[in-house]
Design an enzyme around this catalytic site. Structure first.
Site, PDB file in Angstrom:
ATOM      1  N   HIS A 115       0.813  -1.214   0.000  1.00 31.59           N
ATOM      2  CA  HIS A 115       0.000   0.000   0.000  1.00 31.59           C
ATOM      3  C   HIS A 115       0.849   1.268   0.000  1.00 31.59           C
ATOM      4  O   HIS A 115       1.946   1.287   0.547  1.00 31.59           O
ATOM      5  CB  HIS A 115      -0.890   0.040   1.245  1.00 31.59           C
ATOM      6  CG  HIS A 115      -1.775  -1.146   1.382  1.00 31.59           C
ATOM      7  ND1 HIS A 115      -2.196  -1.608   2.606  1.00 31.59           N
ATOM      8  CD2 HIS A 115      -2.325  -1.983   0.469  1.00 31.59           C
ATOM      9  CE1 HIS A 115      -2.969  -2.675   2.436  1.00 31.59           C
ATOM     10  NE2 HIS A 115      -3.053  -2.921   1.148  1.00 31.59           N
ATOM     11  N   LYS A 154       6.338   6.082   7.582  1.00 30.08           N
ATOM     12  CA  LYS A 154       5.814   5.211   8.640  1.00 30.08           C
ATOM     13  C   LYS A 154       6.950   4.705   9.521  1.00 30.08           C
ATOM     14  O   LYS A 154       8.044   4.424   9.038  1.00 30.08           O
ATOM     15  CB  LYS A 154       5.116   3.986   8.034  1.00 30.08           C
ATOM     16  CG  LYS A 154       3.898   4.310   7.200  1.00 30.08           C
ATOM     17  CD  LYS A 154       3.301   3.043   6.605  1.00 30.08           C
ATOM     18  CE  LYS A 154       2.068   3.372   5.776  1.00 30.08           C
ATOM     19  NZ  LYS A 154       1.496   2.161   5.161  1.00 30.08           N
ATOM     20  N   TYR A 174       1.885   1.308  14.100  1.00 33.85           N
ATOM     21  CA  TYR A 174       2.755   2.214  13.348  1.00 33.85           C
ATOM     22  C   TYR A 174       2.325   3.665  13.490  1.00 33.85           C
ATOM     23  O   TYR A 174       1.167   3.982  13.703  1.00 33.85           O
ATOM     24  CB  TYR A 174       2.841   1.824  11.877  1.00 33.85           C
ATOM     25  CG  TYR A 174       1.532   1.764  11.115  1.00 33.85           C
ATOM     26  CD1 TYR A 174       1.177   2.776  10.241  1.00 33.85           C
ATOM     27  CD2 TYR A 174       0.670   0.682  11.267  1.00 33.85           C
ATOM     28  CE1 TYR A 174      -0.005   2.713   9.528  1.00 33.85           C
ATOM     29  CE2 TYR A 174      -0.511   0.612  10.556  1.00 33.85           C
ATOM     30  CZ  TYR A 174      -0.843   1.636   9.687  1.00 33.85           C
ATOM     31  OH  TYR A 174      -2.033   1.578   8.981  1.00 33.85           O
ATOM     32  N   ASP A 187      -6.124  -5.949  -2.423  1.00 32.56           N
ATOM     33  CA  ASP A 187      -4.756  -6.441  -2.597  1.00 32.56           C
ATOM     34  C   ASP A 187      -4.679  -7.540  -3.657  1.00 32.56           C
ATOM     35  O   ASP A 187      -3.722  -7.611  -4.415  1.00 32.56           O
ATOM     36  CB  ASP A 187      -4.206  -6.943  -1.264  1.00 32.56           C
ATOM     37  CG  ASP A 187      -3.998  -5.808  -0.265  1.00 32.56           C
ATOM     38  OD1 ASP A 187      -3.976  -4.635  -0.689  1.00 32.56           O
ATOM     39  OD2 ASP A 187      -3.861  -6.097   0.935  1.00 32.56           O
TER      40      ASP A 187
END
Length: 186
Positions: free
Chosen positions: A61, A71, A131, A170
């Site tokens: 992603h 991130k 995260y 996905d």
């Protein structure tokens, strides 16, 4: 904390110092001053957490600029193979990736700068993944790349008898050569 460079400039493995005794352990998971000194000034604006079962693969992603996200990722429970793919046009490592096992045991973190696709595969029965991001989620800017793109050649550590658990997004994501991206190496 120990900051370790990876084969792709800008992607870092961070190993915290863990202090343990009979009661358990203590560690710092983030310290702004140290982070800025090693990696550069980054202002995180949100923390996220997911829980996934064995065989779940999330990714790859990313969000288009100007909504792209840096991130700082880690695993609180379980084990994952975490992957960052360079999507910055003009980068010598465009289309290359870094793959790192993150676990509750090794307590490693991975910093992924803007301009990268990100994903992970759960290797344990369950994984709690957390995260920090430096930009808010923008649904209209969200994109994905196929996890099994042969051009990327990611070794996801998928067992031969394992049934992957993928979202429709996905499963149907485009390959790298067809993906929309607008990142330029700065």
């Amino acid at each position: 904390m120990n900051y370790i460079k990876t084969v792709i400039p800008g992607v870092w493995i961070i190993e915290p110092k863990v202090f343990g005794d009979a009661r358990g352990y203590f560690m710092e998971t983030f310290k702004q001053e140290d982070f800025d000194r090693h990696i550069g000034a980054t202002r995180f604006v949100q923390d996220n957490e997911s829980c996934s079962s064995k065989g779940v693969l999330r990714g790859l992603h990313y969000q288009l600029a100007p909504y792209s996200q840096a991130k700082l990722v880690r695993v609180i429970k379980g084990r994952v193979l975490d992957v960052a793919v360079d999507l910055r046009k003009g980068s010598q490592t465009f289309g290359k990736h870094v793959a790192v096992e993150l676990s509750e045991t090794n307590k490693r973190q991975l910093f992924i700068p803007r301009g990268f696709a990100h994903g992970f595969h759960v290797l344990s029965d369950e994984a709690v993944f957390t995260y920090k991001v430096d930009n808010l989620y923008m649904p209209s800017a969200e994109r994905s790349i196929r996890y099994d793109d042969p051009e990327l050649a990611v070794e996801w550590q998928i067992a031969t008898d394992e049934l992957l658990n993928l979202s429709d997004k996905d499963r149907n994501a485009p390959f790298l050569k067809e993906a929309e991206m607008n990142f330029i190496l700065e």
